[in-house]
Design an enzyme around this catalytic site. Sequence first.
Site, PDB file in Angstrom:
ATOM      1  N   ASP A 198       4.368   7.502  -7.462  1.00 43.41           N
ATOM      2  CA  ASP A 198       4.687   6.061  -6.876  1.00 43.41           C
ATOM      3  C   ASP A 198       4.017   5.027  -7.939  1.00 43.41           C
ATOM      4  O   ASP A 198       3.181   5.417  -8.874  1.00 43.41           O
ATOM      5  CB  ASP A 198       4.748   5.578  -5.512  1.00 43.41           C
ATOM      6  CG  ASP A 198       3.290   5.619  -5.026  1.00 43.41           C
ATOM      7  OD1 ASP A 198       2.421   6.316  -5.739  1.00 43.41           O
ATOM      8  OD2 ASP A 198       3.025   4.892  -4.009  1.00 43.41           O
ATOM      9  N   SER A 201       2.947  -0.915  -4.646  1.00 47.28           N
ATOM     10  CA  SER A 201       3.091   0.571  -4.737  1.00 47.28           C
ATOM     11  C   SER A 201       4.551   0.963  -4.893  1.00 47.28           C
ATOM     12  O   SER A 201       4.819   0.943  -6.118  1.00 47.28           O
ATOM     13  CB  SER A 201       2.820   1.069  -2.967  1.00 47.28           C
ATOM     14  OG  SER A 201       2.780   2.569  -2.853  1.00 47.28           O
ATOM     15  N   ASP A 239       1.650   2.783  -7.727  1.00 47.39           N
ATOM     16  CA  ASP A 239       0.176   2.627  -7.723  1.00 47.39           C
ATOM     17  C   ASP A 239      -0.520   4.172  -7.572  1.00 47.39           C
ATOM     18  O   ASP A 239      -1.748   4.132  -7.551  1.00 47.39           O
ATOM     19  CB  ASP A 239      -0.304   1.689  -6.715  1.00 47.39           C
ATOM     20  CG  ASP A 239      -0.199   2.269  -5.266  1.00 47.39           C
ATOM     21  OD1 ASP A 239       0.659   3.116  -5.217  1.00 47.39           O
ATOM     22  OD2 ASP A 239      -0.998   1.848  -4.475  1.00 47.39           O
ATOM     23  N   ASP A 272      -0.794   6.387  -5.289  1.00 50.27           N
ATOM     24  CA  ASP A 272      -1.417   6.896  -4.296  1.00 50.27           C
ATOM     25  C   ASP A 272      -0.654   7.994  -3.486  1.00 50.27           C
ATOM     26  O   ASP A 272      -1.210   8.470  -2.227  1.00 50.27           O
ATOM     27  CB  ASP A 272      -1.831   5.827  -3.357  1.00 50.27           C
ATOM     28  CG  ASP A 272      -0.620   4.856  -2.505  1.00 50.27           C
ATOM     29  OD1 ASP A 272       0.551   5.283  -3.029  1.00 50.27           O
ATOM     30  OD2 ASP A 272      -0.832   4.356  -1.807  1.00 50.27           O
TER      31      ASP A 272
END
Length: 452
Positions: A245, A108, A247, A249
Amino acid sequence: MPLFGTDGVRGLANGILTADLALTLAQATAVVLGQGRTAEARKGEGKRLSAVVARDPRISGEFLVAAVSAGLAASGVDVLDAGVIPTPALAFLVGDHDADFGVMVSASHNPAPDNGIKIFARGGVKLPDEVEQRIEAAMAGEMLLPTGSGVGRIQRFSDAEDRYKLHLLGSLPHSLDGIHVVLDCAHGAASGVSPETFKAAGATVTVIGAEPDGININDGVGSTHLDNLAEAVVRLGADVGIAHDGDADRCLAVDADGRIIDGDRIMAILAVAMKERGHLVKDTLVATVMSNLGLHRAMEEHGIAVRQTAVGDRYVLEDMNANGFALGGEQSGHVIMSEFATTGDGVLTGLHLVAEMAHKNKTLAELANVMTVYPQVLINVRGVDKERCAEDEGIQSAVAAIEAELGDSGRVLLRKSGTEQLVRVMVEAADAESAQSYADRLAAVVKERLAL
């Protein structure tokens, strides 16, 4: 320490997170998620177990995905490798492909040396704690070791990104025509799909932070470093900046003047819009205890209830799923729109935020005025016995006294850290000076009463 944290398994790649661990974890996942009524029914119909695997672009993801895929295939699971895509794309594809589960290799917003493994169950939903505990326990047990035709196959999921992009575009209530968007993709998993989708939706797009090289993910860019995005928006005269960010999400935004619009304001804008369209189930928004008091006040003015959960998007999701709510999230930018996603989706959130600007022909600053942000001060009190925080009478008396002085103009929150030996003291008040004063006062009491 348990292997699973609040968002899967995460740590230094080749430190705690080795290829051996990834392989064993994948095998244990096949053991646990390959059981149950649905899985057994599929086997009875002659269908093989299948999993979708994906990663963000950090360099260690290459060997970790290889290890995960090997562990699954060795357990008789057919693997579809979706390559580099956002975490919410992986979650969507698990459901869209009717796979038995999915595995996302990503850390992440963490720096490039770290990595992580997130596991999604059938339908693309995050695992409850008890299932994670079963998987961890299964790592020490017998594995599935089929032979011959029972071994799983590993294939490329060739249209993974296109499926996700079409899904996002199909969710939009309005086009983004006439809006100039600057996208900061954090040199992460959304570097390809986010710009393509915003352009396809009609926006004029300028892209920064979209040249991943395996080691530059989140390095001075993305939702944890918004200065570059704010500068670009102002310099280019753009209408809005959207930051993901690593990833993708989560989503944070910047208005035309470079001011940050956090997750609370984004949720406020979307909640009002969804209520107006009749899509806000039970006129309710789900947020964590860390969401700003201003969000509660704004939602109250618009006839929207706010339910509070513990900190963490998984707890927001649990409450949403249990009660059928349509919108929830965190101040950090994890926003969940359950009509279209089973987890926080930064690309989806950004698209719907910009669509609201286009539909109402308003600037982001004008839309963000739906709520007033109360000054918030957070102090981490270290070197204390955090376990005694909730039961110490002196601390509870101090909290009660400050709450009485604040009245309806602020609030106090104390919570122990889940990972460190500290207590977090958070105070909101009508002005910054009062918030700091109350926070300092309470932090001093915590330090005195819980000193080790």
